[in-house]
Design a protein around this motif. Structure first.
Motif, PDB file in Angstrom:
ATOM      1  N   VAL A  34      66.393   4.817  74.580  1.00 26.54           N
ATOM      2  CA  VAL A  34      66.190   6.134  74.208  1.00 26.54           C
ATOM      3  C   VAL A  34      66.874   6.440  72.507  1.00 26.54           C
ATOM      4  O   VAL A  34      67.911   6.041  72.535  1.00 26.54           O
ATOM      5  CB  VAL A  34      66.743   7.127  75.129  1.00 26.54           C
ATOM      6  N   HIS A  47      61.660   4.758  73.589  1.00 27.34           N
ATOM      7  CA  HIS A  47      61.240   6.527  73.724  1.00 27.34           C
ATOM      8  C   HIS A  47      62.086   7.079  72.813  1.00 27.34           C
ATOM      9  O   HIS A  47      63.286   7.388  72.764  1.00 27.34           O
ATOM     10  CB  HIS A  47      61.595   6.698  75.402  1.00 27.34           C
ATOM     11  N   VAL A  63      62.830  10.806  71.388  1.00 28.94           N
ATOM     12  CA  VAL A  63      62.898  12.124  71.770  1.00 28.94           C
ATOM     13  C   VAL A  63      63.585  12.923  70.502  1.00 28.94           C
ATOM     14  O   VAL A  63      64.536  12.687  70.192  1.00 28.94           O
ATOM     15  CB  VAL A  63      63.742  12.494  72.759  1.00 28.94           C
ATOM     16  N   ALA A  70      63.466  12.448  78.223  1.00 29.68           N
ATOM     17  CA  ALA A  70      63.733  11.069  78.280  1.00 29.68           C
ATOM     18  C   ALA A  70      63.278  10.463  79.681  1.00 29.68           C
ATOM     19  O   ALA A  70      62.700   9.524  79.780  1.00 29.68           O
ATOM     20  CB  ALA A  70      64.936  10.767  77.753  1.00 29.68           C
ATOM     21  N   VAL A 121      68.242   8.035  83.127  1.00 29.85           N
ATOM     22  CA  VAL A 121      68.490   7.387  81.841  1.00 29.85           C
ATOM     23  C   VAL A 121      69.833   6.677  82.060  1.00 29.85           C
ATOM     24  O   VAL A 121      70.673   7.345  82.475  1.00 29.85           O
ATOM     25  CB  VAL A 121      68.630   8.471  80.786  1.00 29.85           C
ATOM     26  N   VAL A 145      71.360   5.064  75.188  1.00 33.04           N
ATOM     27  CA  VAL A 145      70.988   6.123  74.346  1.00 33.04           C
ATOM     28  C   VAL A 145      71.684   6.040  73.140  1.00 33.04           C
ATOM     29  O   VAL A 145      72.973   6.239  72.984  1.00 33.04           O
ATOM     30  CB  VAL A 145      71.087   7.587  74.999  1.00 33.04           C
TER      31      VAL A 145
END
Length: 289
Positions: A19, A51, A53, A211, A219, A224
């Motif tokens: 993420v 991903h 965000v 996420a 997550v 991240v």
């Protein structure tokens, strides 16, 4: 002083993360135009199964800011979800409805208040709290234009809800003041400020929840990576959430972190972080794949 690792290209560490929580203004656009290389880097991360965000201190709800991104040429392929300070702030405002509230900010931000059933007043004397999104005219005004009004509110011990914690942003080649600059002035006058955007926890909770929806599972916070150019918003926010951070050291900082060879200088980047005792695992002049 711990130095960040120079990271000229995101692809070098992309496999280490699921993420990206990526800042918007100052990383992928400057308010006048988008930066194709930054958008391409995010698109490629998504294409490889990651991903993205977007996490912005815009005081407007995310659904209203999408049109701005489209207009600036930010491709939809470069992000999968979008969370703003406005999204997080609406929750704070809803808890304080019906107010009444004295609202400070440009008319374009009025969508923040839609459906919240807040009573609006024009005088400090009639308000239960203040809600600030920015200057009414951010092209010409500074925080000092609001000194008298904020002084009166501080004397009444009114709470100020700030929907945009950013102090400044770069619009084209111009630096303009944001809501966070008014919040700073209010605190200096003894006023009490509440903020939900970066670096505060509510916006990160919303972003990580998005996420999780994208991934269909919890997550792993060690996978991240936060990306941003604001030391007191993006970097400190990542630090407070114990998340890795890529500090984009150009943007509002100009060439302060550029070395004599034209590349990122980790020592100079660390010097930008030092006044806030902030730390970034990585630093780059701009975002590239």
């Amino acid at each position: 002083m711990t130095l960040p690792h120079a990271l000229p290209r995101l692809s070098t560490v992309a496999d280490d993360y699921d993420v990206l929580l990526c800042d918007v203004w100052g990383v992928i656009h400057n308010g006048r135009e988008s930066w194709p290389e930054a958008c391409d880097a995010l698109t490629k991360f998504n294409e490889q199964g990651g991903h993205v965000v977007l996490i912005s201190n815009s005081p407007r709800p995310s659904h209203d800011v999408v049109a701005q991104l489209d207009g600036l040429g930010v491709p939809r392929s470069s992000w999968k979800a979008f969370v703003t300070s406005g999204d997080a702030t609406r929750m704070e405002l809803a808890r304080r409805a019906p107010g009444p509230a004295l609202i400070i900010g440009p008319a374009r931000d009025d969508i923040l208040y839609e459906g919240l059933n807040l009573d609006r007043v024009d005088k400090v004397a009639d308000a239960a709290f203040l809600s600030v999104t920015g200057m009414i005219d951010d092209e010409t005004e500074t925080p000092q234009h609001y000194f008298e009004q904020l002084s009166q509110a501080a004397e009444r011990e009114l709470e100020l809800i700030c929907a945009n914690p950013d102090r400044i942003v770069q619009r084209g080649d111009t630096i303009i003041y944001c809501g966070g600059a008014l919040a700073d002035l209010y605190e200096s006058l003894g006023g009490r400020v509440t903020m939900a955007g970066k670096p505060y926890a509510p916006i990160y909770a919303l972003s990580l929840a998005e996420a999780e929806k994208l991934m269909g599972r919890p997550v792993d916070r060690s996978r991240v990576l936060c990306i941003g150019d604001g030391v007191i918003t993006d970097v400190l926010g990542a630090n407070q959430q114990a998340l890795d951070c890529l500090f984009i050291a150009q943007g509002i900082h100009g060439d302060a972190a550029r070395g004599d060879d034209g590349a990122i200088d980790p020592l100079r980047a660390a010097a930008l972080l030092a006044p806030e005792t902030a730390y970034a695992r990585y630093a780059a002049l701009d975002l590239k794949w």
